[in-house]
Structures are given as C-alpha cells and as structure tokens.
Design a protein around this motif. Structure first.
Motif, PDB file in Angstrom:
ATOM      1  N   PRO A 444       8.434   0.797  59.344  1.00 38.34           N
ATOM      2  CA  PRO A 444       8.061   1.861  60.281  1.00 38.34           C
ATOM      3  C   PRO A 444       9.187   2.872  60.474  1.00 38.34           C
ATOM      4  O   PRO A 444      10.355   2.516  60.621  1.00 38.34           O
ATOM      5  N   ARG A 445       8.785   4.128  60.467  1.00 39.13           N
ATOM      6  CA  ARG A 445       9.757   5.230  60.502  1.00 39.13           C
ATOM      7  C   ARG A 445       9.632   5.975  61.832  1.00 39.13           C
ATOM      8  O   ARG A 445       8.554   6.433  62.188  1.00 39.13           O
ATOM      9  N   CYS A 478      12.795  -1.211  61.640  1.00 39.95           N
ATOM     10  CA  CYS A 478      12.307   0.148  61.456  1.00 39.95           C
ATOM     11  C   CYS A 478      13.444   1.045  60.996  1.00 39.95           C
ATOM     12  O   CYS A 478      14.620   0.687  61.075  1.00 39.95           O
ATOM     13  N   THR A 512       5.146  11.775  57.364  1.00 44.02           N
ATOM     14  CA  THR A 512       5.435  10.444  56.804  1.00 44.02           C
ATOM     15  C   THR A 512       5.924   9.473  57.869  1.00 44.02           C
ATOM     16  O   THR A 512       6.186   8.305  57.554  1.00 44.02           O
ATOM     17  N   ASP A 514       5.892   7.281  61.591  1.00 45.93           N
ATOM     18  CA  ASP A 514       4.941   6.546  62.424  1.00 45.93           C
ATOM     19  C   ASP A 514       4.968   7.020  63.869  1.00 45.93           C
ATOM     20  O   ASP A 514       3.956   6.893  64.578  1.00 45.93           O
ATOM     21  N   ALA A 515       6.091   7.536  64.304  1.00 41.13           N
ATOM     22  CA  ALA A 515       6.206   8.016  65.683  1.00 41.13           C
ATOM     23  C   ALA A 515       7.475   8.856  65.789  1.00 41.13           C
ATOM     24  O   ALA A 515       8.345   8.831  64.908  1.00 41.13           O
ATOM     25  N   LEU A 532       0.876  13.646  65.971  1.00 48.72           N
ATOM     26  CA  LEU A 532       1.719  12.495  65.673  1.00 48.72           C
ATOM     27  C   LEU A 532       2.094  11.793  66.983  1.00 48.72           C
ATOM     28  O   LEU A 532       2.524  12.446  67.934  1.00 48.72           O
ATOM     29  N   ARG A 584       3.662  -0.015  70.482  1.00 53.04           N
ATOM     30  CA  ARG A 584       2.881   0.785  69.551  1.00 53.04           C
ATOM     31  C   ARG A 584       2.965   0.248  68.126  1.00 53.04           C
ATOM     32  O   ARG A 584       1.982   0.223  67.398  1.00 53.04           O
ATOM     33  N   ILE A 585       4.149  -0.121  67.707  1.00 51.03           N
ATOM     34  CA  ILE A 585       4.282  -0.514  66.302  1.00 51.03           C
ATOM     35  C   ILE A 585       4.612  -1.995  66.138  1.00 51.03           C
ATOM     36  O   ILE A 585       4.928  -2.453  65.041  1.00 51.03           O
TER      37      ILE A 585
END
Length: 592
Positions: A444-445, A478, A512, A514-515, A532, A584-585
C-alpha cells in the motif's frame, strides 16, 4: 484712530494671549477706521475661524484678494471649506496656498490627506514630493507622505518615509504606527510589534494605534490581547469601520462566524463600499455554510486594494450568467493552484451550456487541464500575484466574455447542498501512471504532504514539520511517498518531489496511490478532484471552504477532515489520521 499700527499690535497681543473678546474688539476698531486694512481682515478672520466660519470666510476672502502672497489666509479658507463639506473648494484653496509657498506644511499635509481619502494616491504622493522639495526637513510632510504610501500599499516606500519622519521627530506616534503597519504588511511581525507597541504607548487614546496593534496580534494568534485592544478601539471611536471588521475576523478565528458576520455588517453600515469588510463578511458567511450570500459578497474581493492585481481585466464584458450557447468564454484561474483545481469542476457545466472555453491558468496546470471538455485553448497566466495576467510571449485568443474562476460558484448559485461534481471530476492522463506503477513497490502506497506554499498568508498555521508525521511509521507494510517539491525529506519516505514537474505528472502518481495524508494544499484539492481517499489535516481556524465542526466537505466526497482541537497542536489530528489509515488499509502495527 491716530495710530492704526499700534491698535493692531494691541489686538494681536490679546489674540496671542487667548483674550478673544478683547482681540475681537481691537480688530473691529481697526476695521471701523479702515474697512480694507488687510492685516486686520486676515487676523480677524483667523480669530473667527471655527467660531463663526461664515464671518471668517467673508473676512479672509477679502484679505486674500488684497494680499496675493497670503498663503495662511488661503490655508484657513481651505480648512473652513473642508469643515463645511466642500472638499473641491478646500482643494482649490490649499493648492493656491502651495502656489504661493510650495513648502507650506499645513496646506501640503491637508491637500495630501484629502487626495489620499479619495484614493488618489499618485496625486497625493506628488503633492508631498513637491512640498518636501521646498521643505525637506518638515516632519509633518514626511508623515503625510508615509501615510499616503501606506494607504497605496507601497510598503517599502512607506517604511522609508516613516523612518525619515522619525529621524526628524523620534517620538512621533503616527510615524511609529506607519512603520509598524508597513513591517507587518511586509511579513516582518518581529519588527512590527515594537513599533506598534511604542505607538500605542505614546498614544493610548488613538483608536487606530489600538486597531493596528490588535490586528498584528490577531496574526500572531494572541487573540485575548488582540480582542482587548480592538474592544478599546471601538470604544474610542465607534465610527471606525476597520476596528469592527477586525473584531469580526477575530471572532471567526475563534470559531464564531455568525457573530463575526454581525460585526462585518456593522463596519459596512459605517462604510458601505469598504471592500475589505465585504471580503471578511464573505469569508465568515462561507465558513458558516451560507454559500448563497457568501459567494455574492465574495465578489467584492476584486475591489480589495490588497488583491486587485489577481483578477482579469479586459475589453470584453464579464459573464454574469447569460446564455453561453455558441459563445467563447475566457475563464481566468485566479489566486492559487488549489483554487484553480477546486474551480475546475465548473468547466464541464460551462461546456454543457454550449460555451467554447479559453482557460488562462498557471503553466503547471496546463497538461492536466488540456483534455477537459469544452476547453478549446489554454494560455499560461503570469505569476501570482502580478499585474501580468498572461505569461510573457503569450496572447489570449479572441473571446466574447470572461469570468474569474472563483466567481463561478456565485454564477451557478452554489449552495452546500448543490456543489457540483463532489464525487470527482479530474483524471490523470493514462500515460502518466505507467512509470510510477513500475517505480513504486507493490505494498500500500500513502502519499504525504506536510507543507503548502510558503508564500501563502496562512502557511505557518496550515503547514507542519515533517517530523510531526513520524507517528505514521507505526503503520507497517506500506510505502510512504513524499509529494513535497522542496525541502528535506525524512529517510522513511520515498522522495517523489523532484519528479513532479507539473500537475499531470502529479495526478499520474496520485492515481497509483491508495491514500493521501496532506495539509491544506494544492495536492489536497487534486486528490479530492480525483476521488482519492484523503486525510486532510486542518488548523484550528481553517480556510472558509472547509467549514466548521464536521469531518466531511461538500467539495470532495473522498476527503476526511482531521482538525486541530488546540491551535498549533497537530498531535490529535495526526493520531486520528493514523487510525483512519489503519482502518482503511488494514495495516499491521508495531507492538506497543
């Protein structure tokens, strides 16, 4: 009367000693003997001025007619005309006095002040310069010059003129007031505060001295002392509109926008064309969620002398909402990058109405906006703030109408419930995402922004040091990506900033991720416009568009707002943003 000269001298002695009745009798006796005695006419006229202006005018007019070199009579006649509400006549008399005596202090100061009050700053400055050429050591003329330059927002020159005044009159509180106010306007509060405090200490009954020190302390977040000073300013001068609107600004900072609107309206009742009070009223209404009235008042931003350089000026008429079918509309992206990104949601409705759009925007936005519907031409704008509305070497295509970007919410009658395209309206050009997908690891980015534009007037409150984001490291597994274009980047982040050449590239990177976790910045607007998931970190007193007391915004569905509970303390919003990310992730955390 055998000795007119002796009688006149005797009357003058009474005059100088303040024995007005005896002086009046003496002048009357001289004039009874010689009705055209020029000195008696002038002196008796000066004696009557302020007590019997009509009588003074009759005497001084006769004196001026018989004494073509009498600047003092002309000064007094101008003063009486000004008191009578006849500024044009006052101006004529003061100019006549200066024609006789180019360095006349009273006439120069009064005429400069009259022209300054009209907003004729260039003329006022010219009057001061001409008078100072003849009387270079006259502190009141230097002060008048400094006050004119300050009113014209020529702050560096105002500093110089105030310093010249203080070299001649070191304790002058009005000059200290100009000096401090100019320092504050130039972003030097540490230099401003000593001068403003000295001005207030020397003139504690001067409402403007209390006002300007109070304004500085608002900017320094010393709200309790600021409120005390502004309360004193309105007590000293209840007709001072600047003090009422400053109190309104203070209440808005305390989270009381509705109470603030009442104070701004009080300022406007005193001065209906007070553009700064209108701008402050707009900000308070918008912060309170009254978009219909707020955006109507926001139109006054273009008349605010602090910001007049940032709006379109052209020969074609402004678009006020009329039918656009088959017409070309120039849309000028005013103010900052985030404002342009937020306002871009209105371009699709404009295009749908049949308009052909010419967009004047900051050059880094052009690659992102190039594919928007209805946009037929893009022109880079000049740097903000600047009087150059279009970048050198570029011209705008022919167009029928124009509109400033942030007038569009008013044109579309936007309310909190009707903000268009809150679900997203911008997308990255497909080719911009490929390189970032290859470069970034698969985990996750999370994109990070901790500082906005340092030139922004509120940047020190809305930005934070990079190390304040350290609690995010508790989230494992992440990749944290710095989206900052300048400054040092902590080693636990991947630094993408040097490669973010324009907003198309930035959008490609965001696509690209994730958040995003960001302060109030252009990236926050771009992330929201791209739908986003974004954690927005807000200061205790936020910008009007983020409203109060809620964790969502009508402008962007994908943004979650995390607010400071205490001014300057970022620990709570960062902790909550960290928890939001974790949920969230579904990241694992370090053991406690």
């Amino acid at each position: 009367m055998p000795d007119v000269a002796a009688a006149l001298l005797d009357a003058l002695a009474h005059h100088r000693a303040g024995r007005t009745d005896a002086a009046e009798q003496g002048y009357q006796a001289v004039l009874a003997h010689d009705p055209d005695q020029p000195n008696a006419l002038a002196l008796y006229g000066h004696l009557l001025a302020g007590r019997d202006d009509a009588g003074a005018v009759a005497l001084l007019t006769r004196a001026a007619a018989t004494r073509p070199d009498d600047a003092e009579a002309r000064l007094a006649l101008g003063n009486i005309a000004q008191r009578a509400g006849n500024p044009n006549l006052a101006e004529a008399w003061w100019r006549a006095a200066l024609a006789i005596c180019p360095g006349h202090v009273g006439a120069g100061v009064n005429l400069a002040g009259l022209l300054r009050a009209r907003g004729a700053f260039g003329e006022s400055s010219s009057v001061c310069k001409a008078a100072l050429a003849a009387a270079p050591h006259a502190a009141p003329l230097w002060l008048a010059f400094a006050e004119t330059l300050l009113a014209a927002a020529n702050f560096p020159a105002a500093l110089s003129a105030a310093e010249a005044t203080l070299a001649l009159a070191p304790e002058n509180p009005a000059a200290l007031l100009v000096l401090g106010t100019a320092h504050a306007a130039l972003g030097a509060p540490n230099l401003a505060e000593p001068s403003l405090r000295a001005a207030y200490q020397r003139a504690p009954d001067n409402a403007r001295a209390a006002l300007h020190l109070g304004n500085l302390l608002i900017d320094r977040d010393q709200l309790d002392e600021a409120q005390s000073l502004l309360d004193r300013a309105v007590a000293l001068d209840p007709a001072l509109p600047e003090a009422w609107t400053s109190l309104g600004v203070l209440l808005a900072k305390r989270g009381q926008p509705l109470a603030a609107t009442a104070l701004h309206r009080r300022a406007l009742a005193l001065r209906p064309d007070f553009a700064e009070a209108w701008s402050n009223l707009a900000a308070a209404l918008l912060l309170a969620g009254d978009y219909r009235q707020g955006f109507a008042a926001y139109e006054w931003r273009k008349r605010n002398p602090r910001f007049t350089c940032g709006y379109w000026r052209g020969a074609q008429p402004e678009w006020l909402g009329e039918d656009l079918a088959g017409r070309t509309l120039l849309v000028f992206c005013e103010q900052g990058l985030g404002d342009a990104l937020m306002g871009a949601r209105y371009l699709a409705p404009l295009a749908a109405s049949g308009a052909r759009l010419v967009l004047v925007c900051a050059a880094p936005l052009i690659p992102l906006f190039a594919g928007l519907p209805g946009v037929a031409a893009l022109v880079p704008r000049g740097p903000y703030p600047s009087t150059d509305l279009v970048a050198p070497g570029h011209v705008v295509p022919p167009h029928d109408l124009w509109v400033d970007m942030l007038s569009l919410p008013h044109r579309f009658d936007t309310t909190v419930q009707t903000v268009p395209a809150a679900a997203g309206y911008l997308a990255a050009p497909p080719h911009t995402t490929v390189a970032w997908q290859r470069r970034l690891p698969r985990e996750p980015r999370i994109g990070l922004v901790w500082a906005g534009n340092p030139a922004h007037s509120n940047d020190r409150r809305r930005s934070l040091p990079a190390e304040a984001l350290a609690p995010l490291q508790a989230l494992t597994g992440c990749c944290f990506v710095s989206l900052q274009k300048h400054g040092a980047v902590p080693g636990w982040m991947l630094d993408a900033g040097p490669d973010l050449h324009d907003f198309a590239v930035t959008a490609g990177l965001l696509a690209t991720l994730d958040a995003v976790v960001t302060v109030d910045s252009s990236v926050a607007h771009l992330a929201g416009a791209m739908a986003l998931p974004t954690a927005l970190l807000l200061p205790h007193a936020p910008d009007w568009r983020w409203l109060l007391g809620r964790d969502s915004t009508p402008w962007y569905d994908s943004l979650t707002l995390f607010r400071q509970e205490t001014p300057g303390d970022w620990s709570v919003p960062i902790a909550r943003a960290t928890a939001w990310l974790r949920a969230r992730i579904s990241l694992s955390t370090h053991a406690p």
